[in-house]
Scaffold this active site. Structure first.
Site, PDB file in Angstrom:
ATOM      1  CD1 TRP B 325      -3.003   1.400   0.833  1.00 50.29           C
ATOM      2  CD2 TRP B 325      -1.472   2.352   2.154  1.00 50.29           C
ATOM      3  NE1 TRP B 325      -3.490   2.636   1.221  1.00 50.29           N
ATOM      4  CE2 TRP B 325      -2.569   3.235   2.035  1.00 50.29           C
ATOM      5  CE3 TRP B 325      -0.387   2.743   2.935  1.00 50.29           C
ATOM      6  CZ2 TRP B 325      -2.600   4.479   2.658  1.00 50.29           C
ATOM      7  CZ3 TRP B 325      -0.426   3.985   3.559  1.00 50.29           C
ATOM      8  CH2 TRP B 325      -1.533   4.836   3.413  1.00 50.29           C
ATOM      9  CG  HIS B 326       3.525   2.178   3.225  1.00 56.08           C
ATOM     10  ND1 HIS B 326       2.852   1.174   3.864  1.00 56.08           N
ATOM     11  CD2 HIS B 326       3.608   3.205   4.109  1.00 56.08           C
ATOM     12  CE1 HIS B 326       2.541   1.572   5.098  1.00 56.08           C
ATOM     13  NE2 HIS B 326       2.985   2.798   5.277  1.00 56.08           N
ATOM     14  N   GLY B 327       3.715   1.701  -1.410  1.00 58.52           N
ATOM     15  CA  GLY B 327       4.345   2.016  -2.688  1.00 58.52           C
ATOM     16  C   GLY B 327       4.327   0.824  -3.613  1.00 58.52           C
TER      17      GLY B 327
END
Lengths: 415, 404
Positions: B325-327
């Site tokens: 989700w962060h990247g």
């Protein structure tokens, strides 16, 4: 007040809303006034040039007001005193390749004598329309009309009227603070040819700064007392730097540029040959085309160039300007085939003629220098700086006479 | 950073002054609540329009928002599931398709995956997509579970587009947000303005320090081998400090700006680096995200209801997705998995190792400082995976322990 973390609860219990608002507004006003006050003083002690530690590469951004104040303090705030010779342009004119003691502008000062005061406001990567030009325009607006502006460029190179991407902030800074006289032609060109999306952000930032003068205050604090932005150059380029070096005020940083001479062998590495020759090629092909063995100017390019030359500086500065078209080192020129060399020379001559046609003074320089006069393909060492100064001094005196700053029967100072 | 841009400073000054002026016009303007709500919505739209790239940028969020609202208002399970699927597909399409495609195409030798795929697949996702998609999914799942749907589309729009949290959270819960919008105070809440201003100032200070650390780390991470071992550990500490200050600073400002309008949004950080185990770390770090992962991935997968093995597997999946989700990058997935492994070990070693585990547990209970140090070390090394590609992260880890 519920749902407030304990740390903030402690603070809120002690703060009064009215006191906070009044205090906030008062601090804002005081800081803005302080910024305006310092913008009218010169804090750059013993200024010679904007060396590495007081320019953008080390995240230090002087303001347009500060450039103006540097010149005013050098001519002792006398409108009819010395003739200010303001140097603009890029790394060639700032003297990359020359230590502070060998600086070509000091040699120029010696040649010109006491009636003149040479002030080097060039920046690495600067353009003819930036830094020095902005200072010159601000001074003319204030009534300091005895000035001559000199800047360098390469053949066919001018950039946008508001400047290149690093230092175009000078233009918007000066404009929003009312340092420039209105010049509708330039404003119209800039409106119709916006530099890019980041310009809108820059314009807003400079407009806000014209209200609060935060940049002037911040750079003054950073120069005089403490700077709080870390920068890798401070570690790499300063011998014996400490971990807290980045906090040291910038006035304490020495001008270490090229304090040691570079041997001739090291100036022209084989690895650079191909790159430089390609660079020269790139200067020719967008601007000229080969027809029947002759280089003819490409209309599109030179029409645009002409337009930019017209609008870049206002007329009252054009006639006070000397634009110097610099040659590259003969070490590389002699490697060009005769066709490319002719293109290069044609480019330089066309550039000079174009500036002259539109009211500037313009000249070429470096075309009779030796490879030993150069540090690399463009920058000059001490001997090259000496030749440059010797080449420009008579032209500066001629411009001064033409503009009526000096009488024509006055003798040149002994050197 | 958007909150520090000159456009935003002018924008928030105008919006806030207008908002605070409304109660002063009590005799002329009624009902004030609608005007305040309208102002917040218009401001949010203007914010997204300017920062999100105009119509092209705002269209995806408007369309997805309309779908989410439409599915939610039916309060029927199949429509809510359809809405969740639409949200997930949108997120995957905009954020991960290029990355996944490049990973697949890069297996074919001689093909320049990046240049080929970037001409057909979006390279820039809509602004804040990771946040508003998660908020939409939360909304649909909670409605599916029986919570009342947001009746009015404007209230849903305010929930979805609320500008202080749009770009980087915290991830809101509509059950807490919407009642606040419905009951906006008619008076200027001085305490809210004061508290909001303090949070913004704290956030600003954190960002200034974080930005300095960013410049420092941008240089030294490329020259990690130039540093002495001691300074490498300092750099590692700076990495941990930098991301905390950067992210929590942004959250502080988001919370502060929301408070200016009398709206409370959830806290996102609670001194995470004092945690004595990984579970506690995630209860203090990006709290709104970890709660979302727990409520909408971990628990639906079964949580801890099906034995230790399944519990560990669920945690690993949840954290890997959290990392992704962060990247869009394998290093992010690896970072998530790394934390999943850490959580699995710290939560289950006692049961898994029997008597030995009990003994270790008892010993560690007496040494909270040791627990803290191990946790902090584990988290800090995890940041290497988060920030750098695996080969570089591995090299830096080796240099930290003195390998040449």
């Amino acid at each position: 007040m519920k749902e407030v973390p304990p740390l903030y609860r402690w603070l809120l219990d002690r703060l009064n809303f009215k006191a906070f608002v009044v205090g906030f507004i008062a601090v804002l006003i005081v800081l803005s006034i302080t910024g305006r006050v310092v913008a009218h003083h010169n804090f750059y002690s013993h200024f010679q040039r904007f060396h590495l530690f007081i320019e953008a590469q080390t995240l230090f951004y002087p303001t347009a007001s500060q450039l103006r104040e540097i010149v005013k303090s050098k001519i002792q705030h006398q409108k009819n005193g010395k003739i200010a010779v303001i140097i603009g342009g890029n790394s060639v004119f700032i003297g990359v390749g020359q230590s502070e003691k060998e600086l070509w502008t000091n040699k120029l000062q010696k040649l010109l004598g006491k009636k003149y005061k040479v002030v080097n406001l060039a920046f690495r990567g600067g353009g003819i329309q930036e830094s020095g030009a902005i200072a010159a325009q601000a001074l003319i607006k204030e009534g300091y009309k005895k000035l001559i502006y000199i800047a360098n460029t390469s053949p066919g190179n001018i950039g946008n009227p508001e400047g290149w991407s690093v230092y175009n902030y000078f233009y918007w800074d000066a404009l929003d603070k009312g340092l420039l006289k209105p010049y509708p032609a330039r404003a119209k060109y800039i409106r119709e040819h916006p530099y890019g999306p980041t310009t809108e952000d820059l314009k807003l930032r400079m407009w806000l700064d014209s209200l609060f003068y935060a940049n002037d205050l911040w750079t003054t604090i950073g120069y005089r007392w403490v700077f709080t932005v870390w920068n890798a150059i401070l570690i790499n380029d300063l011998p014996h730097s400490t971990w807290y070096q980045w906090l040291v005020p910038r006035r304490l940083y020495p001008d270490i540029d090229f304090s040691q001479p570079v041997p001739l062998k090291a100036r022209y590495p084989a690895s650079e040959e191909k790159r430089v020759i390609e660079l020269i090629d790139n200067y020719c092909h967008p601007m000229f085309q080969l027809e029947d063995g002759l280089w003819t100017p490409k209309t599109d390019f030179w029409d645009d160039f002409n337009q930019k030359v017209v609008v870049t500086l206002p007329d009252n500065l054009k006639r006070r300007s000397l634009i110097v078209v610099m040659d590259i080192s003969p070490h590389y020129v002699k490697q060009l085939d005769s066709l490319k060399e002719r293109c290069w020379n044609r480019n330089a001559n066309t550039t000079v003629r174009t500036f002259r046609r539109h009211g500037y003074h313009s000249t070429k320089a470096g075309f009779n220098f030796a490879p030993e006069d150069y540090l690399d393909h463009v920058h000059l060492v001490s001997s090259g700086g000496e030749k440059l100064a010797a080449h420009l001094a008579p032209q500066i005196r001629a411009i001064a006479q033409e503009l009526g700053y000096v009488k024509s029967n006055q003798k040149e100072p002994k050197t | 950073m958007i909150f520090l841009s000159p456009w935003f400073l002018i924008f928030i000054a105008i919006i806030a002054l207008l908002y605070w002026t409304i109660p002063l016009l009590d005799n002329w303007i009624t009902p004030q609540k609608w005007i305040k709500q309208g102002l917040i919505l218009i401001a949010s739209c203007c914010f997204y329009w300017h920062c999100g790239g105009g119509l092209i940028g705002i269209l995806p969020v408007l369309i997805l928002g309309a779908i989410t609202y439409g599915c939610g208002v039916t309060q029927q399970k199949r429509w809510c599931i359809a809405g969740v699927v639409a949200c997930v597909v949108t997120l995957v399409f905009y954020k991960y398709t290029l990355f996944l495609s490049q990973s697949l195409v890069s297996l074919i030798p001689g093909l320049n995956a990046a240049s080929i795929l970037s001409t057909v697949i979006p390279t820039t996702p809509p602004l804040g997509i990771s946040f508003f998609v998660f908020e939409f999914i939360h909304y649909l799942v909670d409605v599916m579970r029986g919570s009342p749907a947001i009746a009015h589309p404007f209230q849903f729009a305010q929930f979805g587009l609320f500008f202080p949290t749009l770009v980087a959270g915290p991830i809101k819960r509509y059950e807490q947000f919407v009642p606040q919008i419905e009951k906006l105070s008619p008076r200027i809440a001085k305490a809210d303005i004061l508290y909001g201003s303090i949070r913004i100032a704290v956030g600003l200070l954190k960002k200034i320090v974080a930005d300095n650390l960013t410049i420092y780390l941008a240089f030294w991470s490329d020259h990690f081998d130039w540093l002495t071992t001691e300074w490498r550990w300092v750099a590692l500490g700076f990495m941990a400090l930098r991301i905390y200050l950067d992210f929590s600073g942004y959250s502080d400002m988001a919370i502060g700006y929301a408070r200016w309008f009398g709206i409370k949004i959830p806290e996102n950080f609670n001194f995470p680096y004092i945690a004595t185990n990984i579970r506690e770390f995630w209860q203090r770090w990006h709290i709104s995200l970890s709660n979302w992962i727990r409520d909408y991935i971990y628990i639906p997968l079964g949580g801890n209801r099906h034995g230790i093995s399944r519990k560990i597997l669920n945690a690993l999946i949840a954290f890997t997705l959290c990392g992704l989700w962060h990247g869009a990058g394998w290093n992010f997935a690896l970072w998530g998995l790394y934390h999943g492994v850490g959580l699995a070990i710290s939560s289950n070693y006692k049961a898994a190792l029997g008597g030995l585990g009990q003994g270790i547990h008892a010993g560690l209970n007496r040494l909270p400082l040791l627990c803290w140090a191990i946790t902090l070390l584990y988290v800090c090394f995890g940041w290497l995976l988060f920030f750098y590609p695996l080969p570089q992260a591995w090299r830096m880890a080796q240099l930290l322990v003195g390998a040449t």
